[in-house]
Write a protein that holds these residues in place. Structure first.
Motif, PDB file in Angstrom:
ATOM      1  N   GLY A   1     -26.175 -20.555  45.985  1.00  0.00           N
ATOM      2  CA  GLY A   1     -25.975 -21.591  45.201  1.00  0.00           C
ATOM      3  C   GLY A   1     -27.167 -22.533  44.802  1.00  0.00           C
ATOM      4  N   ILE A   2     -28.126 -22.043  45.541  1.00  0.00           N
ATOM      5  CA  ILE A   2     -29.408 -23.132  45.621  1.00  0.00           C
ATOM      6  C   ILE A   2     -30.331 -22.450  44.409  1.00  0.00           C
ATOM      7  N   SER A   3     -30.845 -23.274  43.588  1.00  0.00           N
ATOM      8  CA  SER A   3     -31.564 -22.711  42.590  1.00  0.00           C
ATOM      9  C   SER A   3     -32.903 -23.470  42.670  1.00  0.00           C
ATOM     10  N   PRO A   4     -33.970 -22.636  42.842  1.00  0.00           N
ATOM     11  CA  PRO A   4     -35.488 -22.993  42.715  1.00  0.00           C
ATOM     12  C   PRO A   4     -35.737 -24.328  41.963  1.00  0.00           C
ATOM     13  N   ARG A   5     -36.228 -25.276  42.484  1.00  0.00           N
ATOM     14  CA  ARG A   5     -36.468 -26.658  41.984  1.00  0.00           C
ATOM     15  C   ARG A   5     -37.965 -26.826  41.410  1.00  0.00           C
ATOM     16  N   ALA A   6     -38.114 -26.793  40.171  1.00  0.00           N
ATOM     17  CA  ALA A   6     -39.366 -27.104  39.650  1.00  0.00           C
ATOM     18  C   ALA A   6     -39.699 -28.671  39.442  1.00  0.00           C
ATOM     19  N   VAL A   7     -40.837 -29.123  39.952  1.00  0.00           N
ATOM     20  CA  VAL A   7     -40.870 -30.655  39.727  1.00  0.00           C
ATOM     21  C   VAL A   7     -41.679 -30.886  38.338  1.00  0.00           C
TER      22      VAL A   7
ATOM     23  N   PRO B   1     -26.542 -41.003  63.901  1.00  0.00           N
ATOM     24  CA  PRO B   1     -27.356 -40.998  64.939  1.00  0.00           C
ATOM     25  C   PRO B   1     -26.989 -42.037  66.031  1.00  0.00           C
ATOM     26  N   ARG B   2     -27.335 -41.616  67.281  1.00  0.00           N
ATOM     27  CA  ARG B   2     -26.616 -42.229  68.327  1.00  0.00           C
ATOM     28  C   ARG B   2     -27.690 -43.513  68.939  1.00  0.00           C
ATOM     29  N   SER B   3     -28.877 -43.620  68.858  1.00  0.00           N
ATOM     30  CA  SER B   3     -29.665 -44.165  69.517  1.00  0.00           C
ATOM     31  C   SER B   3     -31.024 -44.373  68.454  1.00  0.00           C
ATOM     32  N   GLN B   4     -32.068 -45.227  69.186  1.00  0.00           N
ATOM     33  CA  GLN B   4     -33.002 -45.574  68.352  1.00  0.00           C
ATOM     34  C   GLN B   4     -34.113 -44.212  67.974  1.00  0.00           C
ATOM     35  N   ALA B   5     -34.142 -43.568  69.406  1.00  0.00           N
ATOM     36  CA  ALA B   5     -34.908 -42.288  69.203  1.00  0.00           C
ATOM     37  C   ALA B   5     -34.316 -41.183  68.283  1.00  0.00           C
ATOM     38  N   ASP B   6     -32.834 -41.161  68.472  1.00  0.00           N
ATOM     39  CA  ASP B   6     -32.325 -40.320  67.395  1.00  0.00           C
ATOM     40  C   ASP B   6     -32.421 -40.626  66.188  1.00  0.00           C
ATOM     41  N   ILE B   7     -32.280 -41.889  65.931  1.00  0.00           N
ATOM     42  CA  ILE B   7     -32.847 -42.215  64.433  1.00  0.00           C
ATOM     43  C   ILE B   7     -34.064 -41.627  63.940  1.00  0.00           C
ATOM     44  N   PHE B   8     -34.972 -41.818  64.767  1.00  0.00           N
ATOM     45  CA  PHE B   8     -36.399 -41.425  64.442  1.00  0.00           C
ATOM     46  C   PHE B   8     -36.353 -39.894  64.150  1.00  0.00           C
ATOM     47  N   ASN B   9     -35.970 -39.047  65.045  1.00  0.00           N
ATOM     48  CA  ASN B   9     -35.826 -37.800  64.830  1.00  0.00           C
ATOM     49  C   ASN B   9     -35.047 -37.135  63.916  1.00  0.00           C
ATOM     50  N   THR B  10     -34.170 -37.747  63.666  1.00  0.00           N
ATOM     51  CA  THR B  10     -33.043 -37.259  62.522  1.00  0.00           C
ATOM     52  C   THR B  10     -33.520 -37.339  61.121  1.00  0.00           C
ATOM     53  N   ILE B  11     -34.459 -38.350  60.794  1.00  0.00           N
ATOM     54  CA  ILE B  11     -34.877 -38.516  59.689  1.00  0.00           C
ATOM     55  C   ILE B  11     -35.712 -37.417  59.070  1.00  0.00           C
ATOM     56  N   PRO B  12     -36.695 -36.836  59.662  1.00  0.00           N
ATOM     57  CA  PRO B  12     -37.222 -35.718  59.165  1.00  0.00           C
ATOM     58  C   PRO B  12     -36.392 -34.519  59.004  1.00  0.00           C
ATOM     59  N   GLU B  13     -35.395 -34.210  59.946  1.00  0.00           N
ATOM     60  CA  GLU B  13     -34.196 -33.204  59.877  1.00  0.00           C
ATOM     61  C   GLU B  13     -33.572 -33.222  58.535  1.00  0.00           C
ATOM     62  N   LEU B  14     -32.914 -34.628  58.499  1.00  0.00           N
ATOM     63  CA  LEU B  14     -32.318 -34.850  57.316  1.00  0.00           C
ATOM     64  C   LEU B  14     -32.896 -34.707  55.884  1.00  0.00           C
ATOM     65  N   PHE B  15     -34.287 -34.981  55.818  1.00  0.00           N
ATOM     66  CA  PHE B  15     -35.108 -34.714  54.738  1.00  0.00           C
ATOM     67  C   PHE B  15     -35.269 -33.167  54.587  1.00  0.00           C
ATOM     68  N   ASN B  16     -35.470 -32.477  55.681  1.00  0.00           N
ATOM     69  CA  ASN B  16     -35.344 -30.737  55.514  1.00  0.00           C
ATOM     70  C   ASN B  16     -34.084 -30.299  54.908  1.00  0.00           C
ATOM     71  N   LEU B  17     -33.075 -30.798  55.503  1.00  0.00           N
ATOM     72  CA  LEU B  17     -31.681 -30.500  54.835  1.00  0.00           C
ATOM     73  C   LEU B  17     -31.568 -30.802  53.306  1.00  0.00           C
ATOM     74  N   THR B  18     -31.845 -31.863  53.189  1.00  0.00           N
ATOM     75  CA  THR B  18     -31.636 -32.298  51.576  1.00  0.00           C
ATOM     76  C   THR B  18     -32.639 -31.664  50.699  1.00  0.00           C
ATOM     77  N   ASP B  19     -33.712 -31.363  51.282  1.00  0.00           N
ATOM     78  CA  ASP B  19     -34.797 -30.694  50.508  1.00  0.00           C
ATOM     79  C   ASP B  19     -34.085 -29.288  50.227  1.00  0.00           C
ATOM     80  N   CYS B  20     -33.779 -28.758  51.285  1.00  0.00           N
ATOM     81  CA  CYS B  20     -33.111 -27.216  51.065  1.00  0.00           C
ATOM     82  C   CYS B  20     -31.979 -27.088  50.291  1.00  0.00           C
ATOM     83  N   TYR B  21     -31.015 -27.947  50.670  1.00  0.00           N
ATOM     84  CA  TYR B  21     -29.754 -27.957  49.975  1.00  0.00           C
ATOM     85  C   TYR B  21     -29.576 -28.906  48.673  1.00  0.00           C
ATOM     86  N   GLN B  22     -30.951 -29.617  48.364  1.00  0.00           N
ATOM     87  CA  GLN B  22     -30.674 -30.197  47.314  1.00  0.00           C
ATOM     88  C   GLN B  22     -29.481 -31.115  46.874  1.00  0.00           C
TER      89      GLN B  22
END
Ligand code: TPP
Ligand code: TPP
Ligand code: SF4
Ligand code: SF4
Ligand code: MG
Ligand code: MG
Lengths: 613, 317, 613, 317
Positions: free
Chosen positions: A428-434, A342-363
């Motif tokens: 390539g994405i496999s449903p993930r049971a917890v 990220p490029r700035s403090q605000a960008d850090i804030f907004n990027t974290i939920p985005e990154l979580f969505n990506l890592t959750d979706c792409y596991q």
């Protein structure tokens, strides 16, 4: 989506000033700094603050710069308007760099200015008299003097003192208020105010460090488990989240070491939590094996590497962008991951939920690269820039009550054999049971495994299955490039040169470009790269192919980004501006570099840092 | 951001299971077979780990656990392959890291029964730091160490429990480093249930595992589990003639000094059984106010309310 | 200097055959394999053996291929001539791939061949009768039969049995000898021998694995301290050195983990020893922080990463070249290092002393990348190829009795202040005093430090000093490129394509090129890269610029080498041959790939591994 | 290979120092000042670490050590900056890794006196595994822990020795993890000299350090060294009123159980002194046949004789 930030700022700027406070570590620079920052921000002024300090608790030199303006401020700037010198050392080090029209504030009883440059207003204060018996209030006087010179009303300071000292009792508040008043009046009577006054704008702004922004972003993203081991300059994230954890139902664990941290995060993430950590390069080095495991287990985790000057312990309190290749090469073997800077403090804030969505979706793991500059550095943020209720997308997960689409277990009942955790799907994405879901029992294994999770080496190592699983994991990422925003060219397309950088250099580049245009009439544009992996090869290539001169700006010795850009696109930049002395770029470093490069003086420009801390 | 991967579920907004207890159970009766894994163990014939696996399956079924309520987490080693052979949720993590992963798992879902399995190298060698800290935190895990005094999977090097003089592939002229004694170490390290057992004594082992699983807090069971392929010193025969049950001699597992002395006994006789146990220390999850109510963290709703975020924002203004 | 190896081998080849032995892990494949290999090598035959096995002690399938010839053999080859099946599983898996003219040997009482391909000679053995009461000798029979069919005299086997069983007593030797004789005669009477006989050449060869070669090279280099933590496929180095340590005055330590290993190695190296370790990717991940420290302390250490299939625990017994980026990005920040990827067992041996000389002279870490294929794989080595008394060059060191040039302490006496451990010399190299030398006391610090070793953050963090030290360390490496051999084009310069690879793919590429020429009349050449860091950018660029088609061959999914080549040179290859199923390339995989690529079928060729283990 | 760097020395071929003892010593008398470092400590005024530094300088000089015969190795932390402030050879390594580096150093040059210094976080937190294994190996090091029950350098987070309930920057609502007690842990871990001291009691500390340095084998001295900036709980005053010298009460440091019990005492009174000591276990370097003769490994000749290499080669034929 991250909201676009206002990047062209000059046109509506009417004031732009910088206040510095210097002293020894332990002399309490943070408090006056905070008071000033909060007062500026409440008035709606934008600001950017950078603290140059040392890996020492006491005694080392500390120099805080707060630059404010009525338009966005993206870096610490080039020059100081006011300096508050809390000790002789500060005076000796920095008086020489004060420009014409600036002022220097100090305790006349303790500090002597030597060789004052022409045009600098010396503002000696009779601190002893002004503070009376409240010897702790010297800094309050200094703040009051600064505010007076900036034309800021005393009421603003009174408010701030109330907020800060109310915990210490009404008496302390009152004493500080009185002292502030005396200082304010003393300044009015004895010193020239600035020719401008700091305006009051309609909307107050928030003041955050990048570390706080990361903590806030994590809370917004729904992080329920945060584990860390303290390491400068990342510890602020731990401290922010720890402060809010209990109230918000978040578990925070300080672990025995960074290996434990990342493995614990993997455990919590596997259970189904959004789990995260932050560290710096040395801690990240210890985490790499477990980051690779998260790739193999297909368990999403998020980790921030707040870079500091390396190698090894390096300079713990100094900034650098020297971990890019470490992040790229983290852990043995190939596995999918996201890397974002990220490029700035605000960008850090907004990027974290985005990154979580990506890592959750792409596991897979999501890695964020920031640095001391923006993570410990402070900036104002317009509250509207921060999306506190971001879309939360957890991808294909199966919880005990089913997933939201099906509202019951898609595989139902107790037939564990029907469920394949690592099903070789088309995407390539496999449903993930917890864990805890009946009918979905499986093993998540760091050894290569078959679709059902059994170790390939537990039956017969099978090259065909191995290949299938490698390809399944890799295939996941084919669509990922469409999931992350492509970089855009900032500025006009027919510039004489293009500044290319990643992460924290964005802000200084923006301003350098404005200065080059307004002062030197040199038109330069910028390509700022935020998403490192996946990399927008086509977009970047097509933009850079039509650049007249590619200049890569980065805060490390070896040109890690330049080499990465080339590895992905084949593009060799024409010239480079680099810095590796621990301090961040100032706008004029870039300006000077661009001019030297355009003038044919050099292909590699390494500015000399003038402020000696 | 648009993610164009396969169809995607959205945030859970309600209707969530807040407790594992609310999940309807299968009406099939749980037996030892319920815990039989998908594949057969691939250990060498005669390996001590078979006995440990069987005992775990028996203990879990006799305690009436449902397989989906249990997770077995291991590191890497012959013994660490166990999660593949038992029908519970499982994780096969990194060499030495099982306890750290398990702590994350337990904290994120404190209603699961979390078993941790592995070898002496995994737990006392590379994993030693996590062990020390997991013990002092009293995390509610049941840690079963298959202690064969050797590195099995890497074909027979010295381990932290290999005796002085032990000739192994990495110490061909004999080990010169004093071995670790897991029992006293665990006691002083803060484990609240410390036992030793022998894979060759099934009934005793099952009994101890049941006690360990029932114990709330960190329990460790150091199980002699002979490596028939690489350890020719510490064989079944060697242990069989030596082990002596503490239960047969009225040992009081709340007597710290007695437990220590028995823990150190190592010679013609080697005591097995429960050495030390204390019930007065709460487990980590019981001390975590965040877990006081609301069920497992992992199943809770994500995101903040407007009120919460306004509060956070106002702190920064 | 590494001696050039004979790379064009075809012309003097008269025989070339491959024997495979397959069974379950624990069935004792190693012993007959060893006997055959030693017999072949003593006759002067070259050989290359590869064991496909699993991360299991018992029960998994194991398949050993020994290929021998009277000319150098650089890989496992494409086809088998004899297969010894020790269990039904082996027979079922591999009978189908046996070519015309080949033979299959098995115990007729236990194993049944199904669907024998045409032209395969079945050689059932009445093992029970042949071994009599010595039931352990079944493998001895099989070996005798193979030897008979290859026309190798029984005496060779008798010698080998004597050597191997002498420890078990004369009776066992005699019994095995008799059984061997019976098997030999049975074969003569019942089976067709091959049309060729294995020749006896004038000079016996040595049989070594790459791990043994590494251990031997370390001893030759003067390693006095070897620490390790076991990890497949690198454990062989530990085991080899441990076996010889006491006699040769070398200390071996098995440490608690890989972090401890690398830190201990740094400690011993700092004391003045040549100190070394070997590990695999996961262990190396844990070492990276300390490798970076060795860069910062300027303490030379050597570490081998024997790559296996990743990520995470991956497939511990399978090969891959997947750690290149991990090695390149090891540890935070920038620091100088060497990275070298030898091409064969003999090359490993000779490279180790060279790498020690480099790391001693340049005072930085030296990293070696090998892989399971060449490190656990066995090859014959001509003893004359191995330089056991290599030049030992320790660079600028100061020992208690001075250095060799001065023969006394250059700074003499007890004035510790005169000595600057990190003196900012022109070359960047600062004379290194080991602890214990009077008058040279200093601190070696992983924090950034001044010339005398004091922490920069202990005085004032100073951007100018910081820059000086970064540049000093980097400057050291400016001459390093001249210290390592440039790669050479192997083959004619006007080939239709150039195979480019690093490390272990050299041998298979050499042979594929020969086959392409002799069978398909396609002329291909090879550029093999051994030195990864520093990288011979100019040499590589000029060679590849005149290539007609660049094809990169590597044993990983993501093309790590292709991306690195591009990052350094900008060169994008035209096509790629990759494999990531855990098994190594066989020559025909490359041949097929080249043909598919030249035929325009694909730019990325991924062969399917036919031998299923 | 041609290395074109600056002039280069060649292999040592003889005339080597095989023992540190053969190096002629300076005839300047060693005093405390001989151990004064190049720069002044930059600790906060009043930091407990000053007292430890002074005591180390006194102990070394009173024992008549020559500065160049000593090396001080630390990890990272406020306390770990000590090597910069003492005139001995020094290494400032990585956070948590000092003992591993020091073991390498000691094995490579067993004639050096190797001091290891660091903090509670460094040694008991991230460095815990090296501590456990260095203790069982009985490596002849003197390990001085400046235990301030806090992470100082990173500005005040909880440490493994922070008490339950301790409010720190990472545990603003109080620490819920049981602290480590280094004395019993070291005893059971295998240290052969285990002591506790207080930076505020110089003479006692000097005496203990001298004993620790003289001890052959692993000695650990856990020194209360108050962090005046971040730990407002465990202050000088707090310790001063509590510490009680074992030397004043006839404690027998060879009595294991008594030592343990005293080690656990923690309340209104906290014992300091030598808890435990055993002389019967050889140190690691004494057990290493490679070190029997020939002096420090680091000073020996490199390379093999033709005879040796022929032997190695013949094994492969
Ligand atoms: C980081 C890392 N280092 C080393 C290894 C190699 N390794 C796998 S299992 C093992 C030791 C096995 O010993 P133990 O834990 O006692 O289990 P056992 O096989 O004896 O049951 C080692 C060293 C690894 N997988 N990862
Ligand atoms: C791998 C790594 N993780 C974290 C850090 C940051 N760090 C430096 S010192 C320190 C802890 C200091 O505490 P302690 O060892 O008790 O020393 P003190 O400062 O209290 O003397 C930490 C966490 C680091 N340098 N390296
Ligand atoms: S090698 Fe030893 S520990 Fe591993 S499976 Fe075989 S007997 Fe068991
Ligand atoms: S922060 Fe604490 S430990 Fe560090 S120097 Fe200051 S008083 Fe000492
Ligand atoms: Mg074991
Ligand atoms: Mg501390």
């Amino acid at each position: 989506m991250t909201k676009p930030q206002n990047v062209s700022v000059d046109n509506k700027r009417t004031v732009d000033f910088a206040v510095a406070i210097g002293g020894a570590a332990g002399q309490g620079i943070a408090t006056p700094g905070n008071i000033l920052a909060r007062i500026f921000a409440r008035r709606g002024l934008h600001l950017n603050a950078y603290n140059a300090y040392q890996s020492l608790i006491r005694g080392g030199h500390t120099f805080l710069t707060i630059r404010a303006s009525d338009a966005p401020v993206l870096n610490m700037g080039d020059a100081l308007d006011v300096m508050v010198a809390l000790n002789q050392d500060t005076m000796d080090r920095h008086l020489g760099i004060m420009p014409v029209g600036s002022s220097v504030i100090y305790d006349e009883a303790k500090i002597t200015p030597n060789d004052t440059p022409d045009g600098v207003q010396l503002c000696p204060l009779p601190i002893k008299e002004l503070v009376g018996r409240n010897k702790l209030a010297a800094n309050t006087v200094a703040v009051a003097v600064v505010l007076n010179m900036l034309g800021i009303e005393l009421d603003d300071l009174a408010d701030a003192l109330e907020r800060i000292f109310s915990r210490k009792g009404a008496e302390v508040v009152e004493s500080n208020r009185e002292i502030a008043e005396r200082g304010y009046e003393y300044a009015a009577a004895n010193f020239d105010a600035f020719t401008f006054a700091a305006p009051r704008l309609s909307k107050g702004l928030a003041v955050v460090t990048g570390n706080e922004a990361a903590g806030m972003g994590a809370l917004a993203a729904g992080v329920k488990f945060y584990a860390a081991y303290p390491m400068s300059p990342s510890t602020g994230v731990l401290m922010y989240i720890a402060q809010h954890a209990r109230k918000l139902g978040v578990m925070v664990r300080q672990v025995e070491d960074e290996i434990g941290v990342m493995n614990m995060v993997v455990g919590a993430a596997h259970a189904g939590c959004r789990a995260m950590t932050a560290t710096s390069g040395g801690g990240f080095a210890l985490m790499t094996e477990a980051v690779g495991m998260s790739g193999m287990l297909e368990t999403p985790v998020v980790c921030i590497d707040v870079q500091r000057a390396g190698p090894a312990t390096g300079v713990p309190t100094k900034t650098e962008q020297g971990d890019l290749w470490q992040i790229l090469g983290a852990g043995q073997g190939d596995y999918p991951k996201f890397v974002v800077a990220p490029r700035s403090q605000a960008d850090i804030f907004n990027t974290i939920p985005e990154l979580f969505n990506l890592t959750d979706c792409y596991q897979c793991p999501g890695l964020m690269l920031t640095d001391l500059l923006i993570s410990e550095g402070t900036a104002t943020v317009d509250p509207d820039e921060l999306d506190w209720q971001p879309n939360i997308n957890r991808g294909e997960m199966i919880f005990p009550n089913g997933d939201v689409n099906a509202n019951d277990n898609p595989y139902g009942g107790y037939n564990d054999d029907a469920y394949l955790r690592y099903e070789n799907t088309e995407s390539g994405i496999s449903p993930r049971a917890v864990p805890g879901v009946p009918g979905h029992i499986h093993v998540a294994a760091s050894d290569e495994h078959d679709e059902d999770g059994t170790l390939i080496s537990d039956e017969f190592t099978n090259p065909h299955k191995r290949r299938m699983m490698v390809e399944k994991r890799a295939r996941k990422m084919e669509t990922s490039i469409d999931a992350v925003e492509p970089p855009q060219l900032i500025g006009v397309s027919d510039a004489v040169a293009t500044l290319v950088g990643f992460g924290s250099t964005w802000g200084v580049n923006v301003e350098a470009i404005e200065k080059l245009e307004s002062v030197d009439e040199i038109i330069v544009n910028q390509l700022h790269i935020k998403w490192i992996v996946p990399f927008h090869v086509d977009v970047v290539t097509s933009i850079l192919e039509s650049s007249n001169k590619i200049i890569i700006v980065e805060n490390n010795y070896s040109g890690q980004f330049a080499r990465y850009l080339r590895s992905e696109t084949g593009i060799k930049a024409d010239a480079f501006i680099r810095k590796y002395d621990g301090e961040p770029f100032m706008p004029h470093h870039i300006v000077d570099g661009v001019k030297a490069i355009l003038g044919g003086e050099t292909e590699l420009y390494v500015p000399t840092h003038e402020i000696m801390v | 951001m648009t993610i164009t991967a396969t169809p995607i579920s959205k945030q859970f907004t309600g209707n969530q299971v807040v407790s594992l207890d609310t999940i309807p159970l299968s009406n099939v009766e749980v037996t030892r077979d319920s815990f039989k894994g998908k594949i057969d163990p691939d250990w060498c014939p005669g390996c001590g780990d078979f006995g440990v696996l069987t005992a775990m399956q028996k203990a879990l079924s006799e305690l009436g656990k449902q397989p989906h309520q249990v997770i077995t987490i291991s590191g890497i080693g012959c013994s660490s392959n166990l999660p593949g052979f038992i029908n519970t949720y499982g994780m096969h993590t990194l060499h030495g890291r099982a306890l750290a992963v398990a702590t994350g798992m337990k904290m994120a879902n404190h209603e699961m029964t979390v078993m941790v399995t592995g070898g002496d190298g995994d737990g006392f060698g590379i994993g030693g730091n996590h062990l020390m800290h997991t013990m002092r935190r009293n995390v509610d895990l049941t840690y079963v160490v298959m202690d064969n005094q050797i590195y099995g999977l890497t074909t027979g090097q010295t381990s932290p429990t290999s005796r002085l003089g032990h000739q192994t592939k990495s110490t061909p002229e004999g080990n010169i480093e004093n071995p670790i004694n897991p029992v006293p170490l665990a006691m002083v390290g803060g484990a609240t249930f410390v036992a030793r057992a022998f894979s060759g004594q099934q009934a005793h082992l099952v009994d101890i595992l049941k006690q360990a699983i029932n114990h709330t807090g960190f329990s460790i069971v150091d199980v002699f589990s002979p490596c028939v392929t690489y350890n020719k010193d510490n064989t079944y025969k060697w242990f069989k003639s030596r082990v002596r049950k503490l239960e047969d001699e009225n040992h009081d597992p709340t007597d710290f000094h007695a437990a220590l002395d028995k823990g150190y006994e190592w010679g013609e006789e080697i005591p097995i059984g429960v050495f030390w146990k204390r019930e007065d220390l709460p487990a980590l999850h019981q001390l975590e106010p965040v877990l006081d109510e609301g069920g497992p963290l992992a199943y809770r709703n994500l995101g903040l309310s407007k009120e919460q975020s306004d509060q956070l924002m106002s702190e920064m203004m």
